[in-house]
Scaffold this active site. Structure first.
Site, PDB file in Angstrom:
ATOM      1  N   TRP A 130     -12.371  31.288  30.155  1.00 49.00           N
ATOM      2  CA  TRP A 130     -12.343  30.050  30.797  1.00 49.00           C
ATOM      3  C   TRP A 130     -11.443  29.470  29.875  1.00 49.00           C
ATOM      4  CZ3 TRP A 130     -14.794  25.154  27.542  1.00 49.00           C
ATOM      5  CH2 TRP A 130     -14.609  24.586  28.224  1.00 49.00           C
ATOM      6  N   ASP A 210     -21.093  31.181  24.070  1.00 46.57           N
ATOM      7  CA  ASP A 210     -21.003  30.068  24.842  1.00 46.57           C
ATOM      8  C   ASP A 210     -22.127  30.979  26.277  1.00 46.57           C
ATOM      9  OD1 ASP A 210     -20.502  28.400  26.027  1.00 46.57           O
ATOM     10  OD2 ASP A 210     -18.286  28.815  26.568  1.00 46.57           O
ATOM     11  N   LYS A 245     -24.841  21.553  32.115  1.00 46.36           N
ATOM     12  CA  LYS A 245     -25.185  22.389  33.807  1.00 46.36           C
ATOM     13  C   LYS A 245     -27.093  22.246  33.574  1.00 46.36           C
ATOM     14  CE  LYS A 245     -21.360  23.946  33.077  1.00 46.36           C
ATOM     15  NZ  LYS A 245     -19.784  23.540  32.641  1.00 46.36           N
TER      16      LYS A 245
HETATM   17  C1  LMR Z   1     -16.145  24.095  34.442  1.00 46.01           C
HETATM   18  O1  LMR Z   1     -15.434  25.518  33.939  1.00 46.01           O
HETATM   19  O2  LMR Z   1     -15.087  24.509  35.310  1.00 46.01           O
HETATM   20  C2  LMR Z   1     -16.885  23.824  33.956  1.00 46.01           C
HETATM   21  O3  LMR Z   1     -16.724  24.915  32.881  1.00 46.01           O
HETATM   22  C3  LMR Z   1     -16.007  22.660  33.400  1.00 46.01           C
HETATM   23  C4  LMR Z   1     -14.794  22.188  32.944  1.00 46.01           C
HETATM   24  O4  LMR Z   1     -15.189  21.665  31.682  1.00 46.01           O
HETATM   25  O5  LMR Z   1     -14.013  22.994  32.960  1.00 46.01           O
END
Ligand code: LMR
Length: 396
Positions: A130, A210, A245
Site C-alpha cells: 500500500w 496490517d 472495511k
Molecule cells: C485503499 O488502498 O484504497 C484503501 O486502503 C483506502 C486508502 O486509504 O488508501
C-alpha cells in the site's frame, strides 16, 4: 514577509487523488475501481444495517461526549482484540489494544513507537505494498526496506520473499499483510506462513501485521489465521486492525493497535509509551465508530446481523472476480487473467500496464490505479461484459 509563496506543491495522493478525479468526471457511465471502498449492486457504499441499529441505540442511550482515555474505549479494545486473536485466555492476558483513528492511525502509532522505543530498527515492507506504508513509516522517521512479493510474471513469489527475509538483520521489523494483500490480492498459503514464521523466529524479527480486511478474504476466522499463528508462537507481535472495511465505517476512522508482549509488565510499559505517543498525535481517539463496533460485537443479534452483511460483501466480491474472468473468455483472455479469481479481498493486481490503465480511463472512464490495481468491489455485475470489451481493446 510572505513565507507561503516559497512552498512547493507536491503531487496528490495516488489513491485519494484518483477518487477526487473520478468524482469530478461528468461521464455518467464512469466506473470507479480506484479507492478501496466496497460498493453494492447499485454502486453505493451503504451504512450497514447493524451499524444503523447500533447508532440508533447510541443516540438514545449515550449520556456524555467527554473525552475517552488515551487508549480509547476499553470495550471496543476488548471486543476487537477477541475478534483478532480469538478466545485464548493466556494470549489475551498479554495483549492490549490502543484505539486509533482508523488502521492508518494505528500504523502511524506503530511507526512512532518503533522510532522512539526501538531505535535503529528498519521496517521491511512487501514490494509492492500500500503506497501509504512507504510514506507513513518514512514520516515517522523509520528507514524503510523491501522484500519481494510479486515476480515479473505478476504472480506471488514466495521463494524470493523467503530468501530476502532470511537476510534481514536480527531484530528488524517486518510488516506483513495479514490477509487480502493490498495492492496485489495475493495471499500466502498456510504452509508459506509457517515458513515465514520460522524465519521471523530464527532472526528474532518483530512482526507488524496490517489487518485491514478481516472478513473480506476467506472469512472472519480464516483471515485471522496468520495473526493467530504468530501470536501463539512468538512473545512479541504488533497488529494494526481496521474497522473501515468490515464494518463499513470508513469516514468514522475506527481502528486500533494491538500489542502482544511476553508478560504483563512489558505490556504495561509498551502501552504507557503508546498513550504518550498518541497524546502527541491526536490526543485521544474519536469515539463514534468505536462505540458502534463495541455495541455490535457485544450484542448477539447485532453481531449476527453484521456477520451476515459482512459475509454478503465477501461473497459478492468472489462472484464478481469469477464473473470478470468469465466475461473475458470470448476474447481469449480468461487464462491470462485467471489470477483475478484466485486473489483475495478487495484488490486485484490485474497485470494491466500504466499505459493500458490510462487508455481505460481516457476511452471508457474506467478508473483504476496506474499500478494496475483494481478494486474488485467496485465492479458492476451488469457491466462486466462491457468492461471485458474495454480490457480486450487495450491489451491488444
Ligand atoms: C485503499 O488502498 O484504497 C484503501 O486502503 C483506502 C486508502 O486509504 O488508501
Amino acid at each position: 514577509m510572505k513565507q507561503f509563496d516559497a512552498v512547493a506543491r507536491v503531487p496528490g495522493d495516488p489513491i485519494l487523488g484518483l477518487m477526487e478525479t473520478f468524482r469530478a468526471d461528468p461521464n455518467p457511465a464512469k466506473l470507479d475501481l480506484g479507492v478501496g471502498v466496497y460498493r453494492d449492486a447499485f454502486g453505493l457504499t451503504p451504512v450497514l444495517a447493524a451499524v444503523k441499529q447500533a447508532e440508533q441505540r447510541l443516540v438514545d442511550q449515550e449520556s456524555t461526549k467527554a473525552y475517552v482515555g488515551g487508549h480509547g474505549d476499553a470495550d471496543f479494545g476488548k471486543q476487537v482484540t477477541r475478534l483478532v486473536l480469538g478466545d485464548d485466555a493466556a494470549l489475551l492476558q498479554r495483549a492490549g489494544m490502543t484505539q486509533t483513528p482508523g488502521g492508518t492511525g494505528a500504523l502511524r502509532l506503530a511507526g512512532d513507537f518503533i522510532a522512539t522505543c526501538l531505535p535503529g530498527r528498519r521496517i521491511w515492507l512487501s514490494d509492492p505494498t500500500w503506497p501509504i506504508h512507504e510514506t507513513l513509516f518514512a514520516a515517522a522517521g523509520l528507514s524503510v526496506a523491501h522484500y519481494p512479493y510479486v515476480g515479473a510474471d505478476n504472480r506471488l513469489d514466495v521463494p524470493a520473499m523467503l530468501a530476502t527475509l532470511n537476510e534481514v538483520p536480527i531484530g528488524d521489523v517486518v510488516l506483513l499483510h495479514a490477509c487480502c494483500h493490498n495492492p496485489t490480492g495475493f495471499d500466502l498459503a498456510p504452509e508459506d506462513w509457517r515458513q515465514v514464521l520460522d524465519i521471523v523466529r530464527s532472526r528474532e524479527l518483530l512482526p507488524l501485521f496490517d489487518l485491514a480486511y478481516q472478513g473480506f478474504g476467506d472469512g472472519l476466522e480464516q483471515d485471522a489465521y496468520a495473526v493467530r499463528l504468530f501470536t501463539e508462537a512468538l512473545p512479541e507481535v504488533l497488529v494494526t486492525s481496521s474497522c473501515s472495511k468490515n464494518f463499513g465505517l470508513y469516514r468514522e476512522r475506527t481502528g486500533g493497535l494491538l500489542v502482544i508482549a511476553s508478560n504483563p509488565d512489558a505490556l504495561a510499559a509498551v502501552r504507557s509509551q503508546l498513550a504518550s505517543l498518541a497524546r502527541n498525535l491526536w490526543s485521544t481517539p474519536p469515539n463514534h465508530g468505536a462505540a458502534v463496533v463495541a455495541t455490535i460485537l457485544a450484542d448477539e443479534h447485532l453481531r449476527a446481523c453484521w456477520q451476515e452483511e459482512l459475509e454478503g460483501m465477501r461473497q459478492r466480491i468472489v462472484t464478481l472476480r469469477h464473473g470478470l474472468v468469465k466475461a473475458l473468455e470470448p476474447y481469449g483472455l480468461s487464462e491470462g487473467f485467471a489470477h483475478i479469481a484466485e486473489q483475495r479481498g478487495m484488490f486485484s493486481y490485474t497485470g494491466l500496464t500504466a499505459e493500458q490503465v490510462r487508455r481505460l480511463r481516457a476511452e471508457d472512464a474506467v478508473y483504476l490505479l496506474e499500478t494496475g490495481r483494481a478494486n474488485v468491489a467496485g465492479l458492476d455485475a451488469e457491466r462486466l461484459d462491457a468492461l471485458a470489451r474495454s480490457i480486450a481493446r487495450v491489451v491488444r
